[in-house]
Design a protein around this motif. Structure first.
Motif, short mmCIF file in Angstrom:
data_model
loop_
_atom_site.label_atom_id
_atom_site.label_comp_id
_atom_site.label_asym_id
_atom_site.label_seq_id
_atom_site.Cartn_x
_atom_site.Cartn_y
_atom_site.Cartn_z
N HIS A 16 0.86 -1.19 0.00
CA HIS A 16 0.00 0.00 0.00
C HIS A 16 0.89 1.24 0.00
O HIS A 16 1.55 1.54 0.99
CB HIS A 16 -0.91 0.00 1.24
N HIS A 48 -4.65 5.95 -5.73
CA HIS A 48 -6.09 6.12 -5.56
C HIS A 48 -6.79 6.11 -6.92
O HIS A 48 -6.54 7.00 -7.75
CB HIS A 48 -6.41 7.46 -4.89
N GLU A 73 -6.05 1.54 -4.94
CA GLU A 73 -6.83 1.83 -3.72
C GLU A 73 -8.09 2.55 -4.16
O GLU A 73 -8.03 3.68 -4.65
CB GLU A 73 -6.02 2.70 -2.74
N HIS A 84 -11.73 2.91 2.13
CA HIS A 84 -10.78 2.61 1.06
C HIS A 84 -10.60 1.09 0.93
O HIS A 84 -10.35 0.41 1.93
CB HIS A 84 -9.44 3.30 1.31
N HIS A 200 -6.58 0.26 6.07
CA HIS A 200 -6.55 0.97 7.36
C HIS A 200 -7.89 1.04 8.09
O HIS A 200 -8.45 2.13 8.28
CB HIS A 200 -5.97 2.38 7.19
N ARG A 203 -9.02 3.73 10.76
CA ARG A 203 -9.23 5.15 10.46
C ARG A 203 -10.68 5.56 10.29
O ARG A 203 -10.97 6.74 10.18
CB ARG A 203 -8.45 5.52 9.20
N ASP A 257 1.45 2.86 3.40
CA ASP A 257 0.66 4.00 2.92
C ASP A 257 1.57 5.21 2.67
O ASP A 257 1.17 6.36 2.86
CB ASP A 257 -0.48 4.35 3.89
#
Ligand code: AMP
Ligand code: MN
Ligand code: MN
Ligand code: MN
Length: 286
Positions: A16, A48, A73, A84, A200, A203, A257
């Motif tokens: 990621h 993304h 993502e 996500h 994640h 989050r 990330d």
């Protein structure tokens, strides 16, 4: 690739991260070099909602002797929350995936213009142009590009602070978005030969019941993985989501990330290994 007797949990996987194709600041080749330099052995670039960096990432990885899997993502709207979903080992030329991502991206320009107007209304001028200059392409403008503009023009000095003050729900520069559906994102990924992973999980502003509902639906649609070890989690969250992954029978993923050498809190290859109690998402890739 690797001899089959190696220790899967010790493999330094980073599945990621971002390049300037989305909201990172390095090229796919620069990201590859940085990952390799920091000891990553299995890598995926997961920009993304966009696959334009995949060919370069895969070529650069091959030249560096780094195992590569195609990645993305995807931004999803589920119950008023943005979630996500990372797709790994995808065929980045799959036409349904390519078309789905184009559809997901297409509202970004309109949203960005509106963010610019809202910031203008509180006295911050030129934000749309500033974010566009940093993104390069109106279809790929993200809040990260606004955050960089706000930092570089001295409005804020810290990424977390810019988001908290200006770019999250309830703040002046926030504009709600309707992204892809959870079922759509998972179907695009699995249809392209990939595996879908919830990014994640720590989050999201979801209650425990809502999180269970999200993960249950994700699994029903064919999702198989949970990011347990991510740059977005605290050590307590590693343990919390280890338990969640066990409870749902999810495979576990690991990723920094990474977006930028200065902004990113976590460097490539520096996260702890996956817990022994979990099965790595890459268990059957070699
Ligand atoms: P967008 O897809 O335009 O809504 O932007 C989301 C991106 O903003 C994420 O992928 C992160 O890179 C970044 N982001 C979101 N929240 C934060 C935060 N609190 N601090 C720093 N970066 C964030
Ligand atoms: Mn991002
Ligand atoms: Mn994310
Ligand atoms: Mn990300």
């Amino acid at each position: 690739m690797q001899p089959h007797s190696f220790d899967l949990h010790q493999l330094n996987a980073d599945l990621h991260c971002h390049s300037f194709v989305s909201d990172g600041t390095l090229s796919p080749s620069e990201v590859a070099a940085r990952a390799a330099q920091h000891g990553v052995q299995l890598w995926s670039l997961t920009d993304h909602d966009e696959l334009a960096g995949q060919a370069e990432a895969s070529r650069a990885a091959r030249e560096l002797g780094l195992s590569y899997v195609g990645g993305v993502e995807i931004s999803v709207t589920w119950a008023h929350e943005t979630i996500h979903v990372v797709g790994l080992r995808i065929d980045s030329l799959n036409s349904a995936l390519v078309a789905g991502l184009a559809k997901t991206r297409c509202g970004r320009e309109r949203r960005a213009r509106e963010i610019g107007e809202r910031l203008g209304a509180i006295g911050i001028e030129g934000a749309y142009a500033g974010a566009l200059a940093r993104a390069g392409n109106p279809d790929l403008i993200s809040r990260t590009h606004f955050a960089r503009f706000l930092m570089e023009t001295g409005v804020c000095s810290d990424m977390q602070e810019v988001f908290a003050k200006y770019l999250v729900a309830g703040k002046p520069g926030y504009v709600p978005m309707r992204w892809a559906g959870l079922d759509e994102a998972v179907n695009w990924i699995t249809g392209a030969g990939g595996v879908a992973v919830i990014a994640h999980p720590g989050r999201y502003a979801l209650s425990a019941n809502e999180m269970d509902a999200l993960l249950g639906e994700f699994k029903d649609h064919g999702g198989v993985g949970l990011e347990v070890i991510t740059g977005s989690h605290t050590p307590n969250q590693y343990r919390e989501y280890e338990e969640v992954a066990k409870r749902f029978g999810f495979l576990a993923s690991r990723g920094s990330d990474f977006h930028d050498p200065v902004e990113s809190r976590v460097e490539f290859g520096s996260l702890p290994a996956l817990p022994r109690s979990l099965v790595p998402i890459w268990h059957d890739w070699f």
